[in-house]
Design a protein around this motif. Structure first.
Motif, PDB file in Angstrom:
ATOM      1  N   SER A  42       0.823  -1.207   0.000  1.00  0.00           N
ATOM      2  CA  SER A  42       0.000   0.000   0.000  1.00  0.00           C
ATOM      3  C   SER A  42       0.859   1.261   0.000  1.00  0.00           C
ATOM      4  CB  SER A  42      -0.942   0.007   1.207  1.00  0.00           C
ATOM      5  OG  SER A  42      -0.214   0.071   2.423  1.00  0.00           O
ATOM      6  N   LEU A 171      -8.533   0.781  -7.215  1.00  0.00           N
ATOM      7  CA  LEU A 171      -7.927   0.120  -6.065  1.00  0.00           C
ATOM      8  C   LEU A 171      -8.913  -0.835  -5.399  1.00  0.00           C
ATOM      9  CD1 LEU A 171      -5.646  -0.249  -3.997  1.00  0.00           C
ATOM     10  CD2 LEU A 171      -6.563   1.744  -2.767  1.00  0.00           C
ATOM     11  N   LYS A 175      -7.880  -4.255  -3.970  1.00  0.00           N
ATOM     12  CA  LYS A 175      -6.842  -3.790  -3.040  1.00  0.00           C
ATOM     13  C   LYS A 175      -5.428  -4.170  -3.486  1.00  0.00           C
ATOM     14  CE  LYS A 175      -9.642  -3.859   1.214  1.00  0.00           C
ATOM     15  NZ  LYS A 175      -9.705  -4.360   2.613  1.00  0.00           N
ATOM     16  N   ILE A 176      -5.177  -5.471  -3.652  1.00  0.00           N
ATOM     17  CA  ILE A 176      -3.827  -5.972  -3.929  1.00  0.00           C
ATOM     18  C   ILE A 176      -3.891  -6.948  -5.095  1.00  0.00           C
ATOM     19  CG2 ILE A 176      -2.015  -7.512  -3.034  1.00  0.00           C
ATOM     20  CD1 ILE A 176      -2.419  -6.213  -0.311  1.00  0.00           C
ATOM     21  N   PRO A 218       0.425  -2.941  -5.732  1.00  0.00           N
ATOM     22  CA  PRO A 218      -0.723  -2.054  -5.460  1.00  0.00           C
ATOM     23  C   PRO A 218      -1.615  -1.977  -6.689  1.00  0.00           C
ATOM     24  CG  PRO A 218       1.302  -0.778  -5.704  1.00  0.00           C
ATOM     25  CD  PRO A 218       1.705  -2.209  -5.734  1.00  0.00           C
TER      26      PRO A 218
END
Length: 253
Positions: A42, A171, A175-176, A218
């Motif tokens: 992040s 995002l 998230k990831i 990210p």
């Protein structure tokens, strides 16, 4: 303006964090906690866990995958619900950028041949558990009516022109992002790795993302897959080109 040292054989190394990890009981065990790794990513870094999966598992999975694909005609459209594969050479519907690749999508392991089912599970179940740990989610595989689900996907970028143009994603909710390398750099393919744009610099991980390595990134940053050399004859041959596995979070509701 993006900057990149075109005379260098190395990416922007301060943007890459190499991590240690192993698979145990279908979980990814790392020296750093999931919270620490999530914080690294992040913060705008690319994490790479070296040698997480064995080449033996990966190559045996690809053999099972080839047998399955030979028995299933390529799909003409994505449905995100069943098991299908598709050869794409077009402008992507979502990102609106050009790409050339062969994708393999699995949303119901239960109806697959046993060998393929088990090897997909051995690969993706540790990734699913790790993803849930990093994000705080509790999401399962496969299409689930009115619920989010995880979408396992394998992608082949063929020799002679495979690539994916520069694009990005929101995002949330993902998230990831995960990119697991399924090919040996310098043996299975000579060029065509993944690049990211972070803080106005190009981060090229090609020479640092080898077979079995998991890239954690990210999800909102711009990224692309470089074109495989055009001096090679184009072919969809399973044994050629660069392969990766990804795990997407789908929440259409």
């Amino acid at each position: 303006m993006l900057t990149y040292n075109h005379n260098s054989n190395y990416p922007v190394m301060d943007k890459i964090v190499f991590l240690e990890g192993k698979i145990s009981d279908n979980k990814v065990i790392t020296t750093q906690t999931p919270a620490e790794i999530a914080s690294i990513v992040s913060g705008g870094k690319i994490g790479i866990i070296k040698g997480l999966f064995s080449p033996e598992l990966i190559y045996s999975l690809k053999k099972e995958l080839e047998q399955w694909a030979d028995s299933v005609p390529p799909a003409t459209a994505d449905d995100f619900k069943g098991n299908y594969h598709s050869k794409k050479a077009k402008i992507s519907n979502l990102q609106q950028v050009p790409h050339v690749f062969h994708d393999f999508n699995f949303n119901d392991f239960t109806i697959l041949p046993e060998g393929l089912r088990q090897k997909l599970f051995d690969l993706f179940e540790p990734l699913r558990n790790f993803y849930n740990e990093l994000t705080g989610y509790n999401v399962d595989f496969g299409y689930i009516q009115d619920q989010p689900y995880l979408h396992p996907q394998l992608i082949q970028y063929p020799v002679g022109g495979g690539f994916f143009g520069r694009h990005n994603h929101n995002l949330l909710p993902q998230k990831i992002g995960f990119i697991l390398s399924l090919s040996k750099y310098g043996t299975d393919y000579e060029a065509g790795g993944t690049c990211f744009a972070i803080d106005n610099e190009i981060v090229d991980i090609e020479k640092h993302h080898d077979i079995g390595d998991l890239c954690i990134w990210p999800y909102e940053v711009d990224h692309w897959v470089k074109q495989s050399p055009l001096h090679d004859q184009f072919t969809w041959d399973f044994n050629k080109g660069r392969w990766v596995a990804t795990l997407a979070y789908f929440n259409p509701y």
